[in-house]
Design an enzyme around this catalytic site. Structure first.
Site, PDB file in Angstrom:
ATOM      1  N   ASP A   1       0.844  -1.199   0.000  1.00  0.00           N
ATOM      2  CA  ASP A   1       0.000   0.000   0.000  1.00  0.00           C
ATOM      3  C   ASP A   1       0.877   1.246   0.000  1.00  0.00           C
ATOM      4  OD1 ASP A   1      -3.234   0.345   1.037  1.00  0.00           O
ATOM      5  OD2 ASP A   1      -1.936   2.124   1.046  1.00  0.00           O
TER       6      ASP A   1
ATOM      7  N   ILE B   1       1.770   1.220  -6.633  1.00  0.00           N
ATOM      8  CA  ILE B   1       1.558   0.219  -7.696  1.00  0.00           C
ATOM      9  C   ILE B   1       1.952   0.739  -9.084  1.00  0.00           C
ATOM     10  CG2 ILE B   1      -0.192  -1.203  -6.523  1.00  0.00           C
ATOM     11  CD1 ILE B   1      -2.333   0.309  -8.207  1.00  0.00           C
TER      12      ILE B   1
ATOM     13  N   ASP C   1     -19.811  -2.578  -9.015  1.00  0.00           N
ATOM     14  CA  ASP C   1     -21.021  -2.566  -9.856  1.00  0.00           C
ATOM     15  C   ASP C   1     -21.165  -1.253 -10.629  1.00  0.00           C
ATOM     16  OD1 ASP C   1     -21.694  -0.930  -7.704  1.00  0.00           O
ATOM     17  OD2 ASP C   1     -23.521  -2.022  -7.166  1.00  0.00           O
ATOM     18  N   GLU C   2     -20.405  -0.228 -10.221  1.00  0.00           N
ATOM     19  CA  GLU C   2     -20.552   1.073 -10.894  1.00  0.00           C
ATOM     20  C   GLU C   2     -20.107   1.033 -12.356  1.00  0.00           C
ATOM     21  OE1 GLU C   2     -19.519   4.605  -8.824  1.00  0.00           O
ATOM     22  OE2 GLU C   2     -20.095   3.791  -6.888  1.00  0.00           O
TER      23      GLU C   2
ATOM     24  N   TYR D   1     -14.416   8.029 -11.860  1.00  0.00           N
ATOM     25  CA  TYR D   1     -14.028   6.864 -11.049  1.00  0.00           C
ATOM     26  C   TYR D   1     -14.458   5.566 -11.731  1.00  0.00           C
ATOM     27  CZ  TYR D   1     -14.782   3.103  -7.670  1.00  0.00           C
ATOM     28  OH  TYR D   1     -14.824   1.872  -7.060  1.00  0.00           O
TER      29      TYR D   1
ATOM     30  N   ALA E   1     -15.368   5.034 -14.763  1.00  0.00           N
ATOM     31  CA  ALA E   1     -14.731   4.848 -16.078  1.00  0.00           C
ATOM     32  C   ALA E   1     -13.322   4.291 -15.895  1.00  0.00           C
ATOM     33  CB  ALA E   1     -14.692   6.173 -16.836  1.00  0.00           C
ATOM     34  N   SER E   2     -12.618   4.751 -14.849  1.00  0.00           N
ATOM     35  CA  SER E   2     -11.259   4.233 -14.624  1.00  0.00           C
ATOM     36  C   SER E   2     -11.318   2.773 -14.184  1.00  0.00           C
ATOM     37  CB  SER E   2     -10.499   5.091 -13.601  1.00  0.00           C
ATOM     38  OG  SER E   2     -11.039   4.931 -12.305  1.00  0.00           O
TER      39      SER E   2
ATOM     40  N   ASN F   1     -22.223  -1.586  -3.088  1.00  0.00           N
ATOM     41  CA  ASN F   1     -21.689  -0.703  -2.034  1.00  0.00           C
ATOM     42  C   ASN F   1     -21.405  -1.477  -0.743  1.00  0.00           C
ATOM     43  OD1 ASN F   1     -22.980   1.257  -3.879  1.00  0.00           O
ATOM     44  ND2 ASN F   1     -22.440   2.705  -2.270  1.00  0.00           N
TER      45      ASN F   1
ATOM     46  N   LYS G   1     -17.426   8.567   2.875  1.00  0.00           N
ATOM     47  CA  LYS G   1     -18.490   7.812   2.218  1.00  0.00           C
ATOM     48  C   LYS G   1     -19.782   7.919   3.039  1.00  0.00           C
ATOM     49  CE  LYS G   1     -15.316   6.384  -0.707  1.00  0.00           C
ATOM     50  NZ  LYS G   1     -14.355   5.343  -0.455  1.00  0.00           N
ATOM     51  N   LEU G   2     -20.934   7.734   2.377  1.00  0.00           N
ATOM     52  CA  LEU G   2     -22.213   8.091   3.003  1.00  0.00           C
ATOM     53  C   LEU G   2     -22.412   7.514   4.414  1.00  0.00           C
ATOM     54  CD1 LEU G   2     -24.996   9.511   2.732  1.00  0.00           C
ATOM     55  CD2 LEU G   2     -25.887   7.311   1.949  1.00  0.00           C
TER      56      LEU G   2
HETATM   57  P1  NAD Z   1     -10.093   2.848  -0.013  1.00  0.00           P
HETATM   58  O1  NAD Z   1     -10.055   4.175  -0.682  1.00  0.00           O
HETATM   59  O2  NAD Z   1     -10.614   2.741   1.385  1.00  0.00           O
HETATM   60  O3  NAD Z   1      -8.631   2.201   0.000  1.00  0.00           O
HETATM   61  C1  NAD Z   1      -7.770   2.257  -1.097  1.00  0.00           C
HETATM   62  C2  NAD Z   1      -6.373   1.847  -0.635  1.00  0.00           C
HETATM   63  O4  NAD Z   1      -5.518   1.855  -1.789  1.00  0.00           O
HETATM   64  C3  NAD Z   1      -5.760   2.797   0.386  1.00  0.00           C
HETATM   65  O5  NAD Z   1      -5.170   2.071   1.453  1.00  0.00           O
HETATM   66  C4  NAD Z   1      -4.692   3.539  -0.413  1.00  0.00           C
HETATM   67  O6  NAD Z   1      -3.593   3.968   0.385  1.00  0.00           O
HETATM   68  C5  NAD Z   1      -4.306   2.490  -1.435  1.00  0.00           C
HETATM   69  N1  NAD Z   1      -3.695   3.080  -2.657  1.00  0.00           N
HETATM   70  C6  NAD Z   1      -4.184   4.125  -3.392  1.00  0.00           C
HETATM   71  N2  NAD Z   1      -3.342   4.407  -4.409  1.00  0.00           N
HETATM   72  C7  NAD Z   1      -2.329   3.504  -4.338  1.00  0.00           C
HETATM   73  C8  NAD Z   1      -1.167   3.269  -5.114  1.00  0.00           C
HETATM   74  N3  NAD Z   1      -0.866   4.044  -6.183  1.00  0.00           N
HETATM   75  N4  NAD Z   1      -0.340   2.263  -4.775  1.00  0.00           N
HETATM   76  C9  NAD Z   1      -0.632   1.469  -3.683  1.00  0.00           C
HETATM   77  N5  NAD Z   1      -1.701   1.666  -2.909  1.00  0.00           N
HETATM   78  C10 NAD Z   1      -2.545   2.663  -3.216  1.00  0.00           C
HETATM   79  O7  NAD Z   1     -10.913   1.912  -0.995  1.00  0.00           O
HETATM   80  P2  NAD Z   1     -12.013   0.784  -0.679  1.00  0.00           P
HETATM   81  O8  NAD Z   1     -13.319   1.424  -0.489  1.00  0.00           O
HETATM   82  O9  NAD Z   1     -11.456  -0.128   0.343  1.00  0.00           O
HETATM   83  O10 NAD Z   1     -12.041   0.046  -2.096  1.00  0.00           O
HETATM   84  C11 NAD Z   1     -11.082  -0.967  -2.393  1.00  0.00           C
HETATM   85  C12 NAD Z   1     -11.340  -1.510  -3.775  1.00  0.00           C
HETATM   86  O11 NAD Z   1     -12.656  -2.072  -3.827  1.00  0.00           O
HETATM   87  C13 NAD Z   1     -11.270  -0.457  -4.882  1.00  0.00           C
HETATM   88  O12 NAD Z   1     -10.631  -1.023  -5.996  1.00  0.00           O
HETATM   89  C14 NAD Z   1     -12.734  -0.155  -5.197  1.00  0.00           C
HETATM   90  O13 NAD Z   1     -12.900   0.216  -6.528  1.00  0.00           O
HETATM   91  C15 NAD Z   1     -13.383  -1.500  -4.916  1.00  0.00           C
HETATM   92  N6  NAD Z   1     -14.800  -1.455  -4.492  1.00  0.00           N
HETATM   93  C16 NAD Z   1     -15.194  -0.637  -3.477  1.00  0.00           C
HETATM   94  C17 NAD Z   1     -16.535  -0.659  -3.053  1.00  0.00           C
HETATM   95  C18 NAD Z   1     -16.994   0.202  -1.901  1.00  0.00           C
HETATM   96  O14 NAD Z   1     -18.185   0.224  -1.598  1.00  0.00           O
HETATM   97  N7  NAD Z   1     -16.132   0.901  -1.200  1.00  0.00           N
HETATM   98  C19 NAD Z   1     -17.450  -1.483  -3.680  1.00  0.00           C
HETATM   99  C20 NAD Z   1     -17.008  -2.298  -4.739  1.00  0.00           C
HETATM  100  C21 NAD Z   1     -15.677  -2.276  -5.121  1.00  0.00           C
HETATM  101  O1  TDX Z   2     -22.397  13.264   1.464  1.00  0.00           O
HETATM  102  C1  TDX Z   2     -22.968  12.429   0.734  1.00  0.00           C
HETATM  103  N1  TDX Z   2     -24.303  12.548   0.507  1.00  0.00           N
HETATM  104  C2  TDX Z   2     -25.000  11.688  -0.301  1.00  0.00           C
HETATM  105  O2  TDX Z   2     -26.221  11.837  -0.478  1.00  0.00           O
HETATM  106  C3  TDX Z   2     -22.255  11.339   0.116  1.00  0.00           C
HETATM  107  C4  TDX Z   2     -20.779  11.172   0.326  1.00  0.00           C
HETATM  108  C5  TDX Z   2     -22.962  10.484  -0.691  1.00  0.00           C
HETATM  109  N2  TDX Z   2     -24.295  10.658  -0.910  1.00  0.00           N
HETATM  110  C6  TDX Z   2     -25.015   9.696  -1.781  1.00  0.00           C
HETATM  111  C7  TDX Z   2     -24.365   9.459  -3.128  1.00  0.00           C
HETATM  112  C8  TDX Z   2     -24.713   8.003  -3.411  1.00  0.00           C
HETATM  113  O3  TDX Z   2     -25.987   7.929  -4.022  1.00  0.00           O
HETATM  114  O4  TDX Z   2     -24.993   8.447  -1.115  1.00  0.00           O
HETATM  115  C9  TDX Z   2     -24.789   7.358  -2.024  1.00  0.00           C
HETATM  116  C10 TDX Z   2     -23.531   6.608  -1.631  1.00  0.00           C
HETATM  117  O5  TDX Z   2     -22.428   7.473  -1.901  1.00  0.00           O
HETATM  118  P1  TDX Z   2     -20.908   7.017  -1.582  1.00  0.00           P
HETATM  119  O6  TDX Z   2     -20.836   6.547  -0.171  1.00  0.00           O
HETATM  120  O7  TDX Z   2     -20.019   8.121  -2.028  1.00  0.00           O
HETATM  121  O8  TDX Z   2     -20.776   5.718  -2.497  1.00  0.00           O
HETATM  122  P2  TDX Z   2     -20.957   5.507  -4.069  1.00  0.00           P
HETATM  123  O9  TDX Z   2     -20.777   6.754  -4.818  1.00  0.00           O
HETATM  124  O10 TDX Z   2     -22.243   4.757  -4.280  1.00  0.00           O
HETATM  125  O11 TDX Z   2     -19.696   4.546  -4.373  1.00  0.00           O
HETATM  126  C11 TDX Z   2     -19.315   3.495  -3.450  1.00  0.00           C
HETATM  127  O12 TDX Z   2     -19.790   2.245  -3.889  1.00  0.00           O
HETATM  128  C12 TDX Z   2     -19.208   1.690  -5.046  1.00  0.00           C
HETATM  129  C13 TDX Z   2     -17.812   3.449  -3.292  1.00  0.00           C
HETATM  130  O13 TDX Z   2     -17.329   4.703  -2.852  1.00  0.00           O
HETATM  131  C14 TDX Z   2     -17.122   3.019  -4.560  1.00  0.00           C
HETATM  132  O14 TDX Z   2     -15.720   2.892  -4.352  1.00  0.00           O
HETATM  133  C15 TDX Z   2     -17.686   1.680  -4.971  1.00  0.00           C
HETATM  134  O15 TDX Z   2     -17.162   1.290  -6.214  1.00  0.00           O
END
Ligand code: NAD
Ligand code: TDX
Length: 339
Positions: A36, A63, A129-130, A155, A157-158, A184, A194-195
């Site tokens: 990380d 990475i 799923d996004e 995000y 798209a990437s 989510n 995050k929300l």
């Molecule tokens: P996060 O943002 O909490 O954690 C990301 C981690 O990656 C951090 O520890 C950060 O330091 C590390 N990182 C970032 N850039 C880096 C780099 N260049 N080299 C090495 N490490 C690096 O993310 P998360 O919410 O835990 O999501 C993890 C994965 O799961 C992501 O790929 C995300 O797309 C996917 N995902 C997330 C959700 C969600 O709801 N959060 C849902 C589905 C999929």
């Molecule tokens: O302040 C807020 N108010 C609000 O209404 C925030 C941060 C979010 N929202 C809404 C936007 C979304 O409809 O809540 C919902 C959830 O938002 P996030 O927590 O930002 O999640 P989301 O955009 O759905 O994306 C998350 O799920 C898919 C993760 O962050 C992604 O990494 C994952 O791929």
């Protein structure tokens, strides 16, 4: 189980962090390497309990840094790669997309190249799923693995680009892969931008909770523990080259989520503050997990039991999230919400 070396990228973040702890505890015979960069989203304090275990190792690296990544692959000869490392917040990708391309696309390519060169046995790409874009509000429609990819945000798209690269390395070079697309997540160590963690932390501090638009957008929520068990199953039993959707049928509007948290903490709905909508805000996500269920996966939480566990965790771990929201997070929050 024979001994394996597992490289987990992004294991200092939310889901990767939970997965590292899950693997260290459940596979004492495996060596788990958490690689990380420790960006704003990564912290190692969450791993205090596993740090002293012999099967946990930390690598501080980027990475995208090809030479360093290749050196570690050369030295350690990993069996599995589970790739979480990413920029993960949609709002940040809207204000500053560039780093999302760098980390999520170029970083994935470097890991794929190293995995190909050192002939790893499985590259598990953790996606979202996004990548499918949005569904309308018809509750009978779901994302399946065949749904067209149509991401809306920089995000997503990437992430879609990285999914396509992983698929291409499988088709072209025969790299053994799986791609997972989870809904989510929520649970312990979720970063409070995050929300759900944002709402819990702000409600506990009697602060306004920003809800985008009319609050009627729908997300499909899965507890992070259930995501980890799904990844464990797919890592070991997933069919080579296949995509698996992960979700547990827990659709809620954002307003329902926020209200559930407020009610369970005994606070007032007056904390809800409707703010300007997110640009390109996807209406609804909902996963069809049939393919994964056929592989043998069953979640242990539903939203009601999972959110209770999560709220209790945030109540018991104030030190962890207070240390985050008192730092540079404050500048981010003011810029994002203007209050
Ligand atoms: P996060 O943002 O909490 O954690 C990301 C981690 O990656 C951090 O520890 C950060 O330091 C590390 N990182 C970032 N850039 C880096 C780099 N260049 N080299 C090495 N490490 C690096 O993310 P998360 O919410 O835990 O999501 C993890 C994965 O799961 C992501 O790929 C995300 O797309 C996917 N995902 C997330 C959700 C969600 O709801 N959060 C849902 C589905 C999929
Ligand atoms: O302040 C807020 N108010 C609000 O209404 C925030 C941060 C979010 N929202 C809404 C936007 C979304 O409809 O809540 C919902 C959830 O938002 P996030 O927590 O930002 O999640 P989301 O955009 O759905 O994306 C998350 O799920 C898919 C993760 O962050 C992604 O990494 C994952 O791929």
């Amino acid at each position: 189980m024979s001994k394996k070396k597992v490289l987990v990228t992004g294991g200092a973040g939310f889901i990767g962090g939970n997965f590292v702890q899950y693997m260290v505890e459940n596979y004492p015979n495996y060596d788990i390497y958490n690689l990380d960069l420790l960006t704003y989203a990564g912290d190692l304090t969450k791993h205090r309990e596993i740090e002293r275990k012999n099967n946990y190792h930390f690598i501080h690296a980027d990475i995208v840094d090809r030479e360093t990544i290749f050196n570690y692959f050369d030295k350690e000869r990993f069996d599995f790669v589970v790739h979480f490392a990413a920029e993960s917040h949609v709002d940040r990708s809207i204000s500053d997309p560039e780093i999302f391309i760098r980390t999520n696309v170029l970083g994935t390519q470097v890991l794929l190249d190293a995995s190909k060169e050192y002939k790893i046995s499985k590259f598990l790409h953790v996606s979202t799923d996004e990548v499918y874009g949005e569904l309308d509000f018809d509750p009978t429609t779901f994302f399946t693995e065949e749904t067209h990819l149509q991401p809306s945000s920089p995000y997503s798209a990437s992430k879609t680009s990285s999914d396509l690269l992983v698929h291409a390395y499988h088709e072209t070079y025969d790299l053994p892969i799986n791609i997972t697309r989870c809904s989510n997540n929520y649970g312990p160590y979720h970063f409070p931008e995050k929300l759900i963690p944002l709402t819990i932390s702000r409600v506990l501090n009697d602060e306004k909770v920003p809800v985008y638009g009319d609050g009627k957008n729908v997300r499909d929520w899965l507890h992070v523990y259930d995501h980890c068990t799904a990844l464990d199953l797919i890592l070991h039993d997933g069919e080579n080259g296949e995509v698996y959707n992960i979700g547990g049928h827990n659709e809620r509007t954002n307003l329902e989520v926020v209200n559930t948290i407020i009610k369970s903490l005994g606070k007032s709905e007056d904390l809800i503050t409707f703010v300007e909508d997110r640009l390109g805000h996807d209406k609804r996500y909902a996963i069809d997990p049939t393919k994964l269920e056929k592989l043998g996966w069953n979640p242990i939480y539903n939203f009601d039991t999972g959110i209770k566990q999560t709220i209790t965790w945030y109540l018991n771990n104030k030190d962890w999230w207070n240390q985050i929201i008192s730092g540079e997070y404050q500048d981010y929050f003011k810029k994002q919400y203007k209050f």
